[in-house]
Design a protein around this motif. Structure first.
Motif, short mmCIF file in Angstrom:
data_model
loop_
_atom_site.label_atom_id
_atom_site.label_comp_id
_atom_site.label_asym_id
_atom_site.label_seq_id
_atom_site.Cartn_x
_atom_site.Cartn_y
_atom_site.Cartn_z
N ASN A 53 0.81 -1.23 0.00
CA ASN A 53 0.00 0.00 0.00
C ASN A 53 0.83 1.27 0.00
OD1 ASN A 53 -2.87 -1.23 0.58
ND2 ASN A 53 -1.50 -2.21 2.07
N GLN A 54 2.10 1.17 -0.43
CA GLN A 54 2.96 2.34 -0.31
C GLN A 54 2.46 3.53 -1.13
OE1 GLN A 54 6.99 1.84 -1.96
NE2 GLN A 54 6.36 -0.15 -2.70
N ALA A 55 1.91 3.30 -2.30
CA ALA A 55 1.41 4.41 -3.10
C ALA A 55 0.21 5.07 -2.43
CB ALA A 55 1.04 3.92 -4.50
N ALA A 56 -0.70 4.27 -1.91
CA ALA A 56 -1.88 4.82 -1.23
C ALA A 56 -1.48 5.55 0.05
CB ALA A 56 -2.87 3.70 -0.92
N ILE A 57 -0.48 5.02 0.76
CA ILE A 57 -0.01 5.68 1.98
C ILE A 57 0.60 7.03 1.65
CG2 ILE A 57 1.75 5.55 3.79
CD1 ILE A 57 1.21 2.49 3.87
N ARG A 68 3.12 16.97 0.43
CA ARG A 68 4.27 16.33 1.08
C ARG A 68 5.07 15.61 0.01
NH1 ARG A 68 5.48 12.09 5.00
NH2 ARG A 68 7.21 12.87 6.27
N SER A 69 6.38 15.86 -0.03
CA SER A 69 7.25 15.23 -1.01
C SER A 69 7.06 13.71 -0.98
CB SER A 69 8.70 15.57 -0.71
OG SER A 69 9.57 14.71 -1.41
N GLU A 70 6.69 13.13 -2.13
CA GLU A 70 6.50 11.69 -2.20
C GLU A 70 7.80 10.95 -1.91
OE1 GLU A 70 4.51 8.39 -5.21
OE2 GLU A 70 5.64 10.06 -6.07
N PHE A 71 8.92 11.49 -2.42
CA PHE A 71 10.20 10.85 -2.18
C PHE A 71 10.51 10.80 -0.68
CE2 PHE A 71 14.75 10.62 -1.61
CZ PHE A 71 15.15 9.68 -2.55
N GLU A 72 10.24 11.89 0.02
CA GLU A 72 10.52 11.93 1.46
C GLU A 72 9.63 10.94 2.22
OE1 GLU A 72 10.31 16.02 2.64
OE2 GLU A 72 12.18 16.54 1.62
N THR A 73 8.39 10.76 1.77
CA THR A 73 7.53 9.76 2.40
C THR A 73 8.07 8.36 2.15
OG1 THR A 73 5.54 11.15 2.24
CG2 THR A 73 5.21 8.77 2.42
N LEU A 74 8.45 8.07 0.90
CA LEU A 74 8.92 6.73 0.58
C LEU A 74 10.25 6.41 1.27
CD1 LEU A 74 8.01 6.57 -3.22
CD2 LEU A 74 6.76 5.58 -1.30
N PHE A 75 11.12 7.41 1.35
CA PHE A 75 12.43 7.18 1.96
C PHE A 75 12.36 7.27 3.49
CE2 PHE A 75 16.50 9.22 3.44
CZ PHE A 75 17.26 8.06 3.43
N GLY A 76 11.80 8.36 4.00
CA GLY A 76 11.82 8.61 5.44
C GLY A 76 10.79 7.82 6.23
N GLU A 77 9.79 7.29 5.56
CA GLU A 77 8.73 6.56 6.26
C GLU A 77 8.66 5.09 5.83
OE1 GLU A 77 6.22 8.32 8.39
OE2 GLU A 77 5.66 10.08 7.20
N ILE A 78 8.41 4.85 4.54
CA ILE A 78 8.21 3.47 4.10
C ILE A 78 9.51 2.68 4.19
CG2 ILE A 78 7.46 1.98 2.22
CD1 ILE A 78 5.20 3.65 3.32
N PHE A 79 10.57 3.17 3.52
CA PHE A 79 11.83 2.43 3.54
C PHE A 79 12.38 2.30 4.96
CE2 PHE A 79 16.45 2.69 3.85
CZ PHE A 79 16.79 1.46 3.30
N ALA A 80 12.38 3.40 5.72
CA ALA A 80 12.95 3.35 7.07
C ALA A 80 12.20 2.35 7.95
CB ALA A 80 12.93 4.74 7.69
N SER A 81 10.87 2.28 7.79
CA SER A 81 10.08 1.33 8.58
C SER A 81 10.35 -0.10 8.15
CB SER A 81 8.59 1.65 8.46
OG SER A 81 8.31 2.95 8.95
N LEU A 82 10.41 -0.34 6.84
CA LEU A 82 10.69 -1.68 6.34
C LEU A 82 12.09 -2.15 6.76
CD1 LEU A 82 9.20 -1.45 2.74
CD2 LEU A 82 8.34 -2.86 4.62
N ASP A 83 13.03 -1.23 6.77
CA ASP A 83 14.39 -1.55 7.18
C ASP A 83 14.41 -2.00 8.65
OD1 ASP A 83 17.15 -1.78 6.67
OD2 ASP A 83 17.54 0.22 7.49
#
Length: 482
Positions: A53-57, A68-83
């Motif tokens: 659901n990363q696109a919807a999030i 909100r910058s999509e890149f910052e959401t994907l990097f600072g939220e999605i990737f960091a959480s998955l890591d």
């Protein structure tokens, strides 16, 4: 486990809180010690929720921010959480093992001591708006790895996101294990008043005090992740250009709306103009259009007005304001705020009285590093410290003579995503830790277990009536320990 003091006629607690808490409590009592396989499955379910659901999030968070910058959401939220989730899955079996502790072999022959990590029960997580995924899935990683169930209350500024999460979460984990709730209408105090087995809060110090007071009524233990004014210190031996590049990144990422953002910076006296010029050049290169998709909006009008008022206050009190987006016209309807460097700041300015939480950077100058240490120590202990320094003795001096929740050397904010390091504040910037093993331990009862050996010296020699022989044995034991 004793039944919680949870009166069913308490009308201040919303019915959905009552129902979910009771359901999670009952489910925990039926299965109080999930296996490694069950916990691993829960962590993988959290990962799938984010990946699927990363696109919807990202879209929901963009809606909540108004940009909100999509890149910052994907990097600072999605990737960091998955890591963080991946790291926990890798280490979980080791974290769950009983931990051996020492025992006196003469007094307790054949005995053994162990610490057994056991789940606490139902955990509450209160999440702010600035990183709503990372700051919910971070504590959830520790809570579910430790075998708990969790209720999560999102911010009133995360309405689109919480609607999405509440709808999709049951597809991955049942509501008696994980549930998301919206804020608003006094629901925050009601949530923190629930008799959780543990309560985890991220937010302001003011709200944190209220949360802790509500939790105290139930003797609920808490972790408070707060904030504060985290300083950067550019040492004389460190290149100004490199420091400017890294500090500016931390100050403009999410438009500075980060609890561990650089709040203010010290540079050697005489180098401030060089620092400013590098920041101007960098900003023009990185953000040719402040109204474009890469720069994030201020979350709401109240925050935007607070930041502009702080700039006006600094200007009126003699500060020199330098607009890094000079020549651009930020869209006020999108709450885009031009980043500013502020020179000639004084302690009575609003910018230096409270956490800024926006793209404004006061820059102070110094002649001697002891001045810097004294200035930092005169304030509340910050959540982070950022020394930019090559000299090892100077680095040791700055770290040894200050206190902060965490430290990143020669960069900013990145200690937060080192998942094998604990993260947390100290004093007014917070209490307790999460991430990695310390996060697992936060949501556990490390239960001490003593197991008697083949003979009990205490039962054999230390029972009344106490004889002269008993006293000699005791005297010998005291002598051996001296």
């Amino acid at each position: 486990m004793n039944a919680p003091e949870f009166p069913s006629n308490d009308l201040s607690i919303p019915a959905e809180f009552h129902a979910c808490f009771s359901g999670q409590r009952a489910a925990f009592l039926k299965a109080p010690d999930p296996s490694h396989a069950e916990r691993l499955s829960d962590l993988k379910a959290l990962s799938r929720l984010l990946k699927d659901n990363q696109a919807a999030i990202a879209k929901a968070i963009d809606t909540d921010y108004g940009g909100r910058s999509e890149f910052e959401t994907l990097f600072g939220e999605i990737f960091a959480s998955l890591d963080g989730l991946r790291d926990a899955q890798k280490r979980l079996a080791r974290w769950m093992r009983p931990r051996r502790r020492g025992v006196d072999p003469l007094l307790y022959p054949g005995a053994r001591n162990r610490l057994i990590p056991q789940p606490l029960g139902v955990v509450g997580v209160i999440v702010p708006w600035n990183y709503p995924i990372f700051l919910s899935f971070g504590p959830l990683t520790g809570a579910l790895a430790a075998g708990n169930r969790a209720m999560v209350k999102m911010s009133e500024n995360s309405r689109a996101l919480v609607e999405l999460l509440a709808g999709i979460s049951p597809k991955y984990l049942p509501e008696d294990k994980l549930a998301f709730f919206a804020d608003g209408g006094g629901r925050g105090p009601a949530f923190s008043s629930l008799p959780f087995d543990y309560l985890f809060f991220t937010g302001s110090g003011t709200t944190g005090r209220a949360v802790m007071a509500n939790a105290a009524r139930n003797l609920t233990p808490v972790t408070l992740e707060l904030g504060g004014k985290s300083p950067a210190i550019v040492a004389p031996d460190y290149p100004i250009a490199t420091a400017a590049e890294r500090i500016l990144w931390a100050k403009t990422f999410n438009a500075g709306q980060t609890c561990v953002a650089v709040d203010y910076a010290f540079v050697p006296r005489g180098s401030e103009d060089e620092f400013v010029n590098h920041c101007r050049t960098l900003f023009a290169k990185r953000y040719p259009d402040i109204n474009g998709p890469d720069f994030t909006s201020i979350i709401d009008q109240r925050s935007y007005d607070r930041l502009t008022a702080a700039l006006d206050d600094a200007r009126a009190k003699g500060a020199r304001l330098l607009n890094l987006a000079e020549g651009q016209t930020p869209d006020k309807s999108k709450r885009r705020l031009a980043p500013h460097i502020v020179l000639n700041v004084t302690p009575e300015m609003e910018l230096m009285r409270r956490e800024i939480f926006g793209p404004i950077l006061p820059v102070l100058t110094y002649s001697d590093l002891q001045e810097v240490v004294d200035a930092i120590n005169s304030r509340d202990r910050p959540l982070a410290l950022y020394p930019f320094v090559h000299n090892a003795a100077t680095r040791r001096f700055l770290i040894a003579n200050t206190r902060s929740g965490g430290v990143s050397v020669n960069d900013a904010m990145l200690h937060v995503v080192q998942h094998d390091l604990p993260f947390g504040g100290v004093g007014p910037s917070g209490m307790g830790h999460y991430h990695g093993r310390e996060g697992f331990d936060t949501f556990c009862k490390l239960r001490p277990v003593f197991e008697e050996g083949w003979i009990s010296a205490v039962q054999t020699f230390m029972q009344p009536p106490y004889t002269r022989f008993s006293r000699r044995i005791l005297d010998l034991m005291v002598w051996m320990k001296s």
